[in-house]
Enzyme design. Structure first.
Site, PDB file in Angstrom:
ATOM      1  N   HIS A 450       0.837  -1.203   0.000  1.00  0.00           N
ATOM      2  CA  HIS A 450       0.000   0.000   0.000  1.00  0.00           C
ATOM      3  C   HIS A 450       0.877   1.261   0.000  1.00  0.00           C
ATOM      4  O   HIS A 450       0.719   2.143  -0.847  1.00  0.00           O
ATOM      5  CB  HIS A 450      -0.911  -0.030   1.240  1.00  0.00           C
ATOM      6  N   GLU A 451       1.804   1.323   0.934  1.00  0.00           N
ATOM      7  CA  GLU A 451       2.657   2.518   1.042  1.00  0.00           C
ATOM      8  C   GLU A 451       3.532   2.660  -0.203  1.00  0.00           C
ATOM      9  O   GLU A 451       3.830   3.776  -0.641  1.00  0.00           O
ATOM     10  CB  GLU A 451       3.529   2.474   2.308  1.00  0.00           C
ATOM     11  N   HIS A 454       1.631   4.509  -2.813  1.00  0.00           N
ATOM     12  CA  HIS A 454       1.752   5.960  -2.625  1.00  0.00           C
ATOM     13  C   HIS A 454       3.109   6.433  -3.139  1.00  0.00           C
ATOM     14  O   HIS A 454       3.220   7.473  -3.790  1.00  0.00           O
ATOM     15  CB  HIS A 454       1.655   6.319  -1.137  1.00  0.00           C
ATOM     16  N   HIS A 457       3.296   6.796  -6.830  1.00  0.00           N
ATOM     17  CA  HIS A 457       2.536   7.969  -7.280  1.00  0.00           C
ATOM     18  C   HIS A 457       3.397   9.235  -7.168  1.00  0.00           C
ATOM     19  O   HIS A 457       3.380  10.103  -8.037  1.00  0.00           O
ATOM     20  CB  HIS A 457       1.276   8.099  -6.409  1.00  0.00           C
TER      21      HIS A 457
HETATM   22 ZN    ZN Z   1      -2.891   5.228   2.120  1.00  0.00          ZN
END
Ligand code: ZN
Length: 665
Positions: A450-451, A454, A457
């Site tokens: 998940h991290e 980010h 991105h």
């Molecule tokens: Zn998040």
């Protein structure tokens, strides 16, 4: 060359500070920004250009945040508590500074009316002006003053609410017998009274230890009631006052409801779109949840043959029983296949394949703590640096206690070249234990993915303007890339590829165990998503009402309608629903909203292949690279080649798609 003549590569950020430096650097950054903003304002009208006004605004604000984000990061991670406290103080002061800038009428007047020359400039102009107007700068001075005063009151209601929760010290007393079933490790952590009873807080780990494990229903009920009555008296009133005040602020700003005000400038755009989305989920999720509750009731009846319904304080406990009965595996045994180095290499390998990038460790540069590692991320095609990634993965005294991906400097065009972005992943993963390396649980693996979503991105951005690059995107789009990448952790081939027993990394997780681990992910899914839906629904109700609202009554009604479970009378769950007083007001829907988008993206990969470079590069170029240069919905539609639909979520939950609700919402 002899070692003394070798020069270390320059570190992408400064990582060592002595006390007193951080406040000085922060003050200097503010002063520099103010001086330059005043230069913009002072320009005679005939001398204004897009470059010296609109683009100058981006340069000034990005320079400011590139400095202050580094200082704030130190607040989260710096080992010296004095320096860390100084870093944390910058978080508050920079918020005040930025709010101040966004409510400067002279700046708004200077920027407004500029004529952008390119579509990129036009996008930046539109987003910037909207931000000013969101703060009321289109109003007359006296009405603006009223709005400012109301918003100041609102902030203080919100901070009282969260500080009440942070300082809550509800304690419950239980005997050992009442805690039958709670594991010894939790029992050992509870405080004992002189009489030998246990004193248990309502903090999350204590709450969960009781709710998931205590076999006596009455004990769980008592804990559930206490947890859902934290700060009931005062916080219920604070929330109701805030909702009423928000309604009035929205009116002043020209919106019919607070939800419409909040949604202006987000992907959802308006209340109607959010409500249509949430409503479309209602029936399919309800059916799934009812089926799950029926199964849980059977488990409850094994112990209590007279039971007729699942109560709110049963759910966590019953789900634990179900997990143990149906998917019997030992979490400790699973972890042994996932030493952190192996997982991280596997994860970098997957990102490398998908996005055509490589990760090179940069050694011999100063970091804030010895276990922190730094990687240069480069294009495989031309070896150009695209960004820098810090990994600070384990708990330390005084370190931030959760997980986050924290952008430190923004990618942007600067002085003719592209300034590579820098980001730190801060984690609190299981640390190495004795001679065992750090071993990750499935939840931790999902979090790391998940991290990293980010991080991609932020690091793969190509946007020229710092204030629009990376994940400076619409609020309800931010969690899309992260929730996308976390699905890779649950793909059978990927999971196998990132495994390797800590005693012998060539030993992969056995297929049979892997499949049980993946299957267990679906336990209680309907319940979980219904809970998200109920929360999103009450949030929208509160922020679209035409008059004062009784939050407890409204919550009881929605909870019963969506969950099909009777709420426990006398509780006040809204008094501790921190999201509604912490920036998620008329925003809780965002979790479900971006999950649906993420699953649409994942679906495209499932059809093409989870390690397809072609699709990975398309994802990189059409979504990750584009920051806030277009609406999230436009980026998504281009990538998917169609409008995203809610079916992807149904498929993930194993819900048969009702024909009537197929299509977009
Ligand atoms: Zn998040």
């Amino acid at each position: 060359m002899p070692p003394e003549f070798q020069t270390s590569p320059p570190a992408p950020i400064r990582a060592q500070y002595s006390p007193g430096e951080i406040p000085r650097l922060s003050a200097q950054a503010e002063q520099a920004a103010n001086t330059l903003l005043n230069v913009i304002v002072a320009l005679p009208v005939q001398d204004r250009t897009v470059d010296n006004t609109l683009l100058a605004f981006d340069r000034i604000m990005t320079d400011y945040s590139d400095t202050t984000q580094q200082l704030i990061l130190m607040g989260y991670v710096y080992p010296d508590p004095e320096v860390a406290a100084e870093g944390m103080a910058v978080e508050a002061s920079s918020q005040i500074f930025i709010n101040g800038v966004n409510t400067r009428r002279d700046l708004y007047d200077a920027i407004k009316g500029q004529e952008p020359r390119t579509p990129g400039e036009a996008r930046f102009y539109e987003v910037t002006i909207r931000k000013f107007e969101h703060n009321g700068l289109h109003l007359s001075d006296d009405r603006l003053a009223t709005v400012r005063a109301m918003r100041a009151t609102l902030s203080s209601l919100e901070s009282q609410f969260s500080s009440n929760l942070n300082n809550d010290n509800t304690l419950l007393e239980f005997t050992d017998e009442e805690l039958d079933g709670v594991p010894p490790s939790s029992m050992a952590a509870f405080t004992r009274t002189a009489q030998g009873t246990c004193l248990i807080t309502t903090k999350y780990p204590d709450y969960l230890a009781v709710m998931m494990n205590a076999d006596i229903s009455g004990s769980r009920k008592r804990m559930y009631a206490a947890y859902n009555n934290r700060q009931a008296e005062v916080n219920t009133a604070l929330l109701e006052q805030a909702i009423e005040l928000r309604r009035q602020v929205a009116k002043e700003l020209g919106y019919s409801t607070w939800a419409d005000f909040q949604l202006d400038g987000r992907m959802a755009k308006n209340t109607g779109a959010v409500m249509a989305f949430l409503t479309s989920l209602k029936e399919p999720l309800k059916e799934k949840t009812q089926a799950e509750l029926a199964e849980l009731l059977l488990i409850k009846k094994e112990r209590d043959p007279d039971a007729t319904a699942v109560d709110p304080w049963d759910v966590a406990w019953l789900l634990e029983r179900q997990k143990k009965e149906q998917y019997a595996y030992n979490e400790e045994e699973v972890r042994e296949y996932f030493p952190v180095d192996r997982v991280q290499k596997g994860l970098f390998g997957i990102c490398g394949t998908l996005f055509d990038i490589g990760f090179d460790e940069v050694k011999d540069v100063p970091v804030w703590s010895p276990e922190v590692r730094l990687f240069r991320v480069r294009n495989k095609s031309d070896n150009a640096t695209v960004g820098y990634l810090y990994l600070d993965l384990y708990p330390r005294d005084g370190k931030y206690g959760h997980f986050c991906a924290s952008p430190v400097t923004n990618g942007r065009q600067k002085n003719g070249t592209y300034n590579p972005p820098v980001l730190a992943i801060i984690g609190n993963f299981h640390a190495p234990d004795g001679d065992k390396p750090a071993l990750l649980t499935m939840e931790e693996i999902e979090t790391l993915f998940h991290e990293t979503g980010h991080a991609m991105h932020v690091l793969l951005t190509t946007v020229p303007y710092g204030t629009q690059s990376g994940f400076n995107v619409e609020w309800d789009f931010v969690e899309t890339p992260s929730q996308t990448l976390e699905e890779w952790a649950w793909d059978p081939q990927v999971l196998e590829s990132i495994s390797g027993h800590y005693t012998d990394t060539f030993r992969k997780i056995p297929v049979e165990l892997r499949d049980r681990v993946i299957a267990s992910r679906n336990i209680g899914n309907g319940y979980y998503y219904s809970r998200q839906l109920a929360n999103a629904m009450v949030d929208m109700q509160f922020h679209t009402t035409a008059g004062p609202v009784n939050v407890t009554d409204a919550d009881y009604r929605t909870y019963e309608e969506i969950m099909g479970i009777r709420p426990l009378a006398g509780t006040h769950p809204m008094a501790s629903f921190g999201h509604l007083m912490g920036g998620y007001d008329a925003g809780y829907y965002g979790y479900l909203w971006s999950k649906v988008y993420a699953l649409n993206i994942v679906d495209a990969f499932k059809r093409t292949g989870m390690t397809s470079r072609d699709l990975g590069m398309k994802f990189r170029q059409e979504i990750l690279a584009r920051g806030n240069m277009e609406d999230g919905s436009v980026l998504l539609k281009k990538f998917l080649g169609k409008e995203p639909g809610v079916e992807a979520l149904y498929e993930r939950l194993g819900i048969k798609i009702p024909q009537a609700s197929a299509g977009t919402w």
